[in-house]
Design a protein around this motif. Structure first.
Motif, PDB file in Angstrom:
ATOM      1  N   ASN A   1       0.825  -1.202   0.000  1.00  6.60           N
ATOM      2  CA  ASN A   1       0.000   0.000   0.000  1.00  6.60           C
ATOM      3  C   ASN A   1       0.864   1.257   0.000  1.00  6.60           C
ATOM      4  O   ASN A   1       0.615   2.208  -0.749  1.00  6.60           O
TER       5      ASN A   1
ATOM      6  N   TYR B   1       0.939   4.002  -2.860  1.00 11.32           N
ATOM      7  CA  TYR B   1       0.556   5.372  -2.505  1.00 11.32           C
ATOM      8  C   TYR B   1       1.608   6.380  -2.948  1.00 11.32           C
ATOM      9  O   TYR B   1       1.286   7.452  -3.480  1.00 11.32           O
ATOM     10  N   THR B   2       2.876   6.038  -2.739  1.00 13.60           N
ATOM     11  CA  THR B   2       3.952   6.988  -3.057  1.00 13.60           C
ATOM     12  C   THR B   2       4.252   7.057  -4.554  1.00 13.60           C
ATOM     13  O   THR B   2       4.839   8.032  -5.023  1.00 13.60           O
TER      14      THR B   2
ATOM     15  N   TYR C   1      -6.316   4.832  -7.331  1.00 14.09           N
ATOM     16  CA  TYR C   1      -6.302   3.895  -6.213  1.00 14.09           C
ATOM     17  C   TYR C   1      -6.605   2.500  -6.742  1.00 14.09           C
ATOM     18  O   TYR C   1      -6.994   2.319  -7.898  1.00 14.09           O
TER      19      TYR C   1
ATOM     20  N   CYS D   1      -7.742   0.333   0.684  1.00  6.75           N
ATOM     21  CA  CYS D   1      -6.319   0.400   0.352  1.00  6.75           C
ATOM     22  C   CYS D   1      -6.019   1.614  -0.516  1.00  6.75           C
ATOM     23  O   CYS D   1      -6.866   2.072  -1.270  1.00  6.75           O
ATOM     24  N   TRP D   2      -4.779   2.116  -0.419  1.00  7.33           N
ATOM     25  CA  TRP D   2      -4.213   3.145  -1.289  1.00  7.33           C
ATOM     26  C   TRP D   2      -4.682   4.569  -0.974  1.00  7.33           C
ATOM     27  O   TRP D   2      -4.226   5.496  -1.602  1.00  7.33           O
ATOM     28  N   TYR D   3      -5.563   4.790  -0.017  1.00  2.21           N
ATOM     29  CA  TYR D   3      -6.005   6.157   0.232  1.00  2.21           C
ATOM     30  C   TYR D   3      -5.051   6.918   1.140  1.00  2.21           C
ATOM     31  O   TYR D   3      -4.812   8.106   0.940  1.00  2.21           O
TER      32      TYR D   3
ATOM     33  N   PRO E   1      -1.259   6.674   3.516  1.00  2.00           N
ATOM     34  CA  PRO E   1      -0.015   5.898   3.550  1.00  2.00           C
ATOM     35  C   PRO E   1       0.124   4.998   4.777  1.00  2.00           C
ATOM     36  O   PRO E   1       0.904   4.051   4.757  1.00  2.00           O
TER      37      PRO E   1
END
Length: 204
Positions: free
Chosen positions: A52, A56-57, A64, A108-110, A112
């Motif tokens: 994740n 994210y980064t 997402y 997920c992914w919203y 960090p």
């Protein structure tokens, strides 16, 4: 994806957007999963946390993905899993009962620093695990009605002859039922995977 100690990993993911951008994100997630699995061992929540953070980064702000990651253990006949915002898999039991693997669901992914929880399901010979993207149940007909989870369950139960069916045949049959309902009105891609426990667990 084969793992050590008679284990196998199953991954189903779905990215926001379409075509090249979505494909690139899923490719990045897949690569991160394979790498993280080498270092996190049996710690599935940590694995998803690392993936994740990487996603994210490295992704754009409006992008997402959702991911279901499960590990089948051939010794214990269990599937341990972490669900990062994905549609919960369906477990069709040999006796005809149906369960949803809802434990451990997280988005997920919203952010960090997301954390995840592990769930587990015990399987017996003849049980079927069905994983899918939400486009499967969102398929609509000409009137705008959605195919939905109940029609998916009905199509699954009608085709799975518990221990005698081929997983590929089951998937094809479900897609045929979905296509018959939508009659060519499907506007997005859909993914469906069926794993027969009978193919992994010897009958006793």
């Amino acid at each position: 994806m084969p793992l050590a100690d008679d284990r196998r990993a199953l991954v189903v993911g779905d990215a926001s957007g379409k075509v090249v951008a979505a494909a690139l994100m899923i490719a990045s997630v897949q690569s991160s999963l394979r790498t993280a699995a080498l270092f996190t061992g049996n710690d599935l929540p940590t694995l998803l946390k690392i993936v994740n953070l990487q996603a994210y980064t490295s992704s754009l702000a409006d992008r997402y993905a959702t991911v279901f990651y499960g590990v089948f253990d051939g010794a214990t006949h269990t599937v341990r899993y972490v669900n990062a915002g994905h549609t919960p898999p369906i477990v069709l039991r040999r006796n005809g009962s149906i369960e949803n693997a809802r434990d451990g669901r997280r988005t997920c992914w919203y952010v960090p620093d997301s954390t995840y929880e592990e769930g587990a399901v015990q399987l017996d010979p003849g049980d079927v695990v069905l994983t899918y993207t939400d486009e499967v149940i969102k398929a609509a007909n000409q009137s705008g009605a959605k195919w939905g989870v109940q029609r998916l369950l009905k199509a699954t139960a009608a085709r799975a002859r518990l221990g005698t069916e081929n997983a590929e045949h089951l998937v094809r049959s479900i897609f045929n039922s979905m296509d018959d309902f939508s009659r060519g009105c499907q506007t997005d891609d859909a993914t469906l995977d069926s794993s027969f426990a009978g193919a992994l667990i010897p009958s006793t």
